[in-house]
Design an enzyme around this catalytic site. Structure first.
Site: not given
Ligand SMILES: NC(=O)c1ccc[n+]([C@@H]2O[C@H](COP(=O)([O-])OP(=O)(O)OC[C@H]3O[C@@H](n4cnc5c(N)ncnc54)[C@H](O)[C@@H]3O)[C@@H](O)[C@H]2O)c1
Length: 264
Positions: A69, A160, A195, A197
């Site tokens: 992305v 972030y 997750t 992450l």
């Molecule tokens: N997990 C949490 O507690 C939490 C809290 C606040 C915000 N978020 C946000 O939610 C979203 C998802 O987080 P998550 O915890 O599921 O993360 P994760 O790392 O478990 O999953 C992230 C997904 O994004 C994909 N990805 C990463 N970089 C990419 C790129 N350059 N191009 C295409 N795909 C890409 C990964 O392959 C994966 O499928 C993120 O934007 C994160 O900032 C998560």
């Protein structure tokens, strides 16, 4: 009333970062609700495996597209494949993102900050621009996956927080503009959702993992992490049911922002 399990049948949803974590939850919940789902990530093996698992259930069709992305040409290809395959877009979920390790500002370079802005913010900005002509035709909606810390701030996370604050504000401004076109733009701001992450941010050894996990749980008044399924369900509610919401920051946090300090 459309309260059936198939309440997003015939729709087409794009989910970025859909191979794991919150994005995976969205792919699974939207397909279960009957939507065709085009999802992207960089890792082909993970994406194809989820595509097969979802399609084996025989609900809405899942289609994985390999796409980074951060790259505008790959985002263009993602939209082209979606339109060539399904002919429409009803919902765009800008979910892909990354939280770098916690560091003071002196340890982040300007280049680090720019690259994270490309990944967490500009990817969503570009994809909104590319999808809006199609979303206007279906009177569809956009969900931008921000973060609670985009408005609250977080220790040692200047880059972030900046990217997520930008995404939240951008979404509200876009909601104002697109209301005339009957396109809704909403935000989901997760707190702690378990997750990959989160797993990556904790120590690898069993003891460190257990302690880190327990500390993560204590940040919510609900004293647990959220799940990827709960994340997908909130997004489906926004897309399918919450048709009088736009520009709303939907907090998905188990009450992490309530009160002060350690909860339990
Ligand atoms: N997990 C949490 O507690 C939490 C809290 C606040 C915000 N978020 C946000 O939610 C979203 C998802 O987080 P998550 O915890 O599921 O993360 P994760 O790392 O478990 O999953 C992230 C997904 O994004 C994909 N990805 C990463 N970089 C990419 C790129 N350059 N191009 C295409 N795909 C890409 C990964 O392959 C994966 O499928 C993120 O934007 C994160 O900032 C998560």
């Amino acid at each position: 009333m459309s309260s059936s399990n198939k309440r997003y049948e015939g729709k087409v949803t794009i989910v970025t970062g859909g191979s794991k974590g919150i994005g995976q939850g969205c792919v699974e919940v939207f397909a279960e609700a009957g939507s065709n789902v085009v999802f992207c990530a960089r890792n082909e093996a993970d994406g194809k495996a989820l595509e097969d698992r979802v399609n084996a259930l025989g609900n809405g069709r899942a289609l994985f597209v390999k796409c980074d992305v951060s790259k505008e040409d790959e985002l263009k290809r993602l939209v082209e494949i979606t339109i060539d395959t399904f002919g429409r877009i009803d919902c765009l979920i800008n979910n892909a993102g990354w939280h770098p390790p916690h560091l003071p500002i002196s340890e982040f370079s300007v280049d680090d900050a720019r690259k994270l802005m490309d990944l967490n913010f500009f990817s969503a900005f570009i994809l909104c621009k590319l999808c809006l002509p199609h979303l206007r035709k279906t009177q569809g909606n956009i969900i931008n996956m921000s973060s609670l810390v985009g408005i609250q701030g977080q220790r040692c996370a200047t880059t972030y927080c900046a990217t997520k604050g930008a995404l939240t504000s951008f979404s509200k401004a876009l909601a104002i503009e697109e209301a005339a076109n009957k396109v809704r733009v909403n935000i989901v701001s997760p707190g702690n959702v378990w997750t990959p992450l989160w797993r990556e941010a904790l120590p690898e050894d069993e003891k460190g993992l257990k302690e880190g996990y327990a500390l993560g749980e204590k940040q919510q008044v609900m004293n647990r992490f959220g799940t990827i399924e709960e994340s997908g369900k909130l997004c489906l509610f926004i897309a399918a049911d919450a048709t009088f919401t736009t520009g709303v920051d939907h907090i998905l946090s188990g009450g992490a922002e309530l009160g002060y300090g350690v909860k339990i």
